[in-house]
Scaffold this motif. Structure first.
Motif, short mmCIF file in Angstrom:
data_model
loop_
_atom_site.label_atom_id
_atom_site.label_comp_id
_atom_site.label_asym_id
_atom_site.label_seq_id
_atom_site.Cartn_x
_atom_site.Cartn_y
_atom_site.Cartn_z
N THR A 50 -66.53 -41.39 11.82
CA THR A 50 -65.48 -40.35 11.72
C THR A 50 -64.90 -40.33 10.32
O THR A 50 -64.74 -39.28 9.72
N ALA A 56 -62.03 -34.35 5.11
CA ALA A 56 -60.59 -34.50 4.92
C ALA A 56 -60.27 -35.82 4.23
O ALA A 56 -59.47 -35.88 3.30
N SER A 216 -51.78 -40.20 5.08
CA SER A 216 -52.88 -40.07 6.03
C SER A 216 -52.95 -41.29 6.95
O SER A 216 -53.12 -41.16 8.16
N LEU A 219 -50.09 -41.09 9.40
CA LEU A 219 -50.33 -40.09 10.45
C LEU A 219 -51.30 -40.63 11.50
O LEU A 219 -51.11 -40.44 12.70
N SER A 220 -52.36 -41.30 11.03
CA SER A 220 -53.35 -41.82 11.98
C SER A 220 -52.72 -42.81 12.95
O SER A 220 -52.96 -42.76 14.14
N GLU A 222 -49.59 -43.05 13.71
CA GLU A 222 -48.61 -42.33 14.53
C GLU A 222 -49.31 -41.61 15.69
O GLU A 222 -48.78 -41.51 16.78
N GLN A 223 -50.51 -41.10 15.43
CA GLN A 223 -51.24 -40.34 16.45
C GLN A 223 -52.10 -41.24 17.32
O GLN A 223 -53.01 -40.78 17.99
N ASN A 224 -51.83 -42.55 17.23
CA ASN A 224 -52.56 -43.49 18.07
C ASN A 224 -54.03 -43.63 17.71
O ASN A 224 -54.82 -44.09 18.52
N LEU A 225 -54.44 -43.16 16.51
CA LEU A 225 -55.84 -43.31 16.09
C LEU A 225 -55.93 -44.62 15.29
O LEU A 225 -56.12 -44.61 14.08
N TYR A 226 -55.75 -45.73 15.98
CA TYR A 226 -55.69 -47.02 15.29
C TYR A 226 -56.99 -47.34 14.57
O TYR A 226 -56.98 -47.94 13.51
N VAL A 228 -59.38 -45.35 13.09
CA VAL A 228 -59.53 -44.67 11.82
C VAL A 228 -58.46 -45.14 10.83
O VAL A 228 -58.74 -45.40 9.66
N MET A 232 -59.02 -46.76 7.12
CA MET A 232 -58.37 -46.27 5.90
C MET A 232 -57.66 -47.42 5.20
O MET A 232 -57.72 -47.55 3.98
#
Lengths: 262, 497
Positions: A50, A56, A216, A219-220, A222-226, A228, A232
């Protein structure tokens, strides 16, 4: 039998070692583990896919690096003359304090104040204001090491150069500049590394319009996309390590140069 | 080794001393048991009292009520969260040991599917003997199988249509109305400055105002969007619908519900296009300072939740204002219904937050009583007035409740205006859609959002800045070298002589 507890010098390092393990090593391991887990805690490599296949992330990373480079260059261009002039002045030490003084105020408060000033002056928030905020915040980190290095230069080199008939510019280029390279490098490191990972300054001074790598990552998570987010963070860590390594390499070469000056 | 233990023990002791200070209710020993209720709510989402306006903290009032009914002393531990995501992470990882939570509709759906919520209807049946013993019936709750209780039936209908039967993937069908009682609800719309944006402009351009399609010069770069994926995505869809920018296969969608729950690749791509386009017209993205910036007239339009917007409108009230008919220079507009000019239908979002009881509940009796207490018309109005959002209690019941009416008058509200304000009480119909959880598509939409926020590509202006700096350096160096060369030549000659 248990050994009797003795208060030795070593004991005083225990609190810090404990701190280091709890707040540096453990989180790093957690990030590493999270990078390989999907949202259901299964082992996966999808997070890497991903991250590395999405345009992005490269755009955001590219923007952050550019902002980092520009901030560093601007800090150097502004900071070097200041540090040079201050080191020539007898009252330089006190004046340096004035430059460093803002650092004692929390950077968030300073940034919010900067934003208020920009709004009062009707300046449109955007890339310009973000760069201003970055340079303003990180300039002391450039001036400090430069000032220390330049004022530490042995005056006899300069006098020797002058004795040998060099004009002012040649003296600067042949002695002061090469001898202050170590200061430049540590200043660059201290500015570049924090700027590529900063997020609050860019968010506040552009109303969230300038989106950097730090934003970025935030945000990841925060959006629970631990997954990704962790990757990063690892990429960020890699950048920090690489730039540190490069700087060290330079510094060592520079030491060799300095020795060969003899 | 003992000396190591002393320090933590001391800290623990200090904590114990201070702990009662954080509790909402006094522990007066008047007999009866001591019980605890742990509430996990949004920040600023309940009436914590206002001595100036003569209001008590509603939590204290509930403790008093609880004591009166049961004879036990209740202590409330009140904790807060700032986003649904923070709260869900905690609850899904079983880190939240709480009795009551107040999530948004999509978060309730997610928690429900993860099996983290208690069925309040079943809980009620279990508790019935105890409740009968105390002589209370919890009639106000819409979740206990006695009709809609004191809750607005239109809201209940919205929930039933969307979440009345959710398949949990194990062959069970769940009815969300048995698991939650609505607390507050509202719409998404535009908070605007009346001096810059006219009513005609809003009617004519609708969601396009947030894209400044009317090319209002004063508005350019003075628009704020929400720094939140779900809300901004919804705005993009509403805008595309109004301006016929939807992908071909979605052109004949007829209601808001169907529209805002589309998250396939084509739609996400289209949303990215309009959001990227919007970047050039807006001031930025916010979640917390938008209201203040609107009141201070730093920006002129803000994409806002109705509750926040109504709060800001009230704040902008000025007694001496003679320009605006209601004395407020801010207004709230929710673009729904038919556009009078283009005769195009316009959609918006309806959302609600509700009280749920997680499976970690330790004190179900107090939790159920609390939900019932909050749903009572007089208490619902209190919370609503304190925080600005619209409570889910039945409008009819509220306007017939003497206590609620007396309270509104005491707080200097015009009762008739209060209940007929379309910002506060919009017409609930097919033009307002509930947004579900993105589910597996979440990552895709978040990625789109990241791209939209970072702009289409690497910021070229930055590259120019670098080129300029390097160029300036090169020119300076060149000038310097030439100057050196010019200086040196005569010197060399003279030394040679």
């Amino acid at each position: 039998m248990k050994k009797k507890f003795k208060l030795t010098k070593k004991v005083f390092s225990f609190p810090y070692i404990l701190f280091l393990i709890l707040f540096v090593i453990v989180p790093l391991v957690l990030i590493l583990v999270n990078a390989f887990l999907d949202s259901d805690k299964n082992l996966t490599l999808n997070n890497f896919k991903t991250f590395f296949s999405s345009p992005a992330s490269s755009i955001v990373l590219g923007n952050s690096l550019l902002v980092g480079v520009i901030t560093t260059v601007l800090c150097l261009v502004i900071g070097y003359p200041v540090a040079y002039i201050l080191s020539k002045m007898s009252s330089g030490k006190i004046l340096v304090l004035l430059y460093v003084l803002p650092m004692f105020i929390n950077f968030l408060i300073r940034t919010l104040a900067t934003k208020a000033i920009f709004i009062a002056l009707n300046v449109e928030l955007g890339m310009g204001t973000v760069l201003f905020g970055m340079v303003y915040n990180y300039l002391p980190f450039m001036i400090m090491p430069l000032h220390t290095t330049i004022s530490g230069i042995d005056k006899s080199y300069i006098e020797a150069a002058q004795d040998l008939g060099a004009d002012k510019v040649t003296v600067f280029l042949k002695t002061t500049l090469p001898l202050s390279v170590s200061g430049i490098l540590s200043g660059v490191t201290m500015v570049f590394i924090p700027t590529i990972s900063t997020f609050a300054i860019s968010q506040l001074l552009s109303n969230g319009k300038i989106f950097l790598f730090g934003d970025s990552i935030q945000l990841s998570f925060e959006q629970n996309l631990y997954g990704v987010g962790s990757i990063m963070s690892l990429v960020m860590l890699a950048f920090v390590l690489v730039s540190n390594f490069v700087m060290n390499k330079f510094n060592r070469n520079n030491d060799a140069v300095r020795r060969s000056l003899w | 080794m003992k000396s190591y233990l002393k320090f933590p023990a001391l800290i623990f002791a200090i904590c114990l001393v201070f702990l009662p200070l954080f509790s909402a209710c006094d522990k007066k020993d008047n007999g009866g048991e001591h019980v605890e209720l742990v509430i996990y709510n949004w920040e600023d989402y309940i009436d914590i009292g206002d001595s100036e306006m003569g209001r008590n903290n509603i939590l204290d009032d509930f403790c008093a009520y609880y004591r009166e009914v049961t004879g036990d002393t209740l202590t409330i531990k009140y904790t807060t969260f700032d986003t649904n995501e923070t709260m869900m992470t905690k609850v899904l990882n079983n880190d939240a040991n709480v009795d009551l939570i107040c999530p948004s509709e999509y978060a309730i759906e997610k928690l429900l599917l993860a099996g983290k919520l208690e069925n309040q209807k079943k809980l009620y049946e279990e508790l019935k003997p105890t409740l009968d013993g105390y002589g209370i019936d919890l009639d106000g709750m819409s979740s206990v199988g006695k009709g809609d209780g004191t809750i607005e039936d239109e809201i209940m209908n919205v929930i039933r249509v969307m979440f009345g039967s959710i398949e949990d993937g194990h062959g069970n069908t769940l009815d969300m109305t048995e698991y939650m009682v609505p607390y507050m609800w509202g719409t998404l719309g535009i908070l605007y400055n009346k001096d810059v944006i006219s009513q005609e402009e809003l009617d004519e351009y609708g969601w396009g105002v947030l894209w400044n399609v009317q090319n209002n010069e004063e508005l350019e770069n003075k628009i704020l969007m929400k720094d939140s994926v779900r809300d901004t995505y919804a705005a993009a869809l509403f805008y595309m619908y109004e301006y016929d920018l939807l992908p071909e296969k979605y052109k004949d969608i007829k209601n808001a519900q169907d529209l805002i729950n589309v998250t396939d690749d084509e739609m996400v791509e289209a949303a990215e296009r309009v959001l990227t386009e919007q970047r050039d017209h807006i001031s930025g993205y916010e979640v917390d300072f938008g209201k203040d910036d609107m009141i201070n007239e730093i920006v002129y339009a803000d994409f806002a939740w109705s509750g926040d917007a109504l709060w800001a409108v009230e704040e902008s009230y000025d007694e001496d204002d003679e320009v605006h008919d209601d004395g407020c220079f801010l207004g709230y507009y929710c673009p729904t219904g038919v556009n009078p000019k283009t005769e195009k239908e316009r959609f918006s979002n309806i959302w609600y937050d509700g009280w749920v009881i997680p499976t970690t509940v330790k004190n179900p009796l107090a939790a159920m009583m609390f939900i019932d207490y909050m749903a009572r018309p007089q208490n619902a109005v209190r919370n609503s007035v304190a925080i600005g959002y619209t409570c889910a209690a039945d409008k009819q019941l509220m306007s017939e409740n003497d206590e609620a009416l007396a309270f509104l008058e005491e707080q200097e509200y015009d009762v008739e205006e209060y209940f007929s304000n379309v910002g506060r009480y919009p017409e609930i119909n097919f033009a307002l859609g509930v947004m579900r959880d993105f589910g597996g598509e979440n990552e895709k939409v978040v990625n789109m959002w990241q791209r939209a926020k970072s702009g289409a590509g690497v910021d070229m202006s930055l590259v120019y800045v670098i080129v300029a700096i390097v160029g300036a350096f090169l020119i300076a160096a060149l000038v310097y070298i030439i100057a050196q060369l010019l200086k040196r030549r005569p010197k060399k000659l003279s030394s040679a002589e």
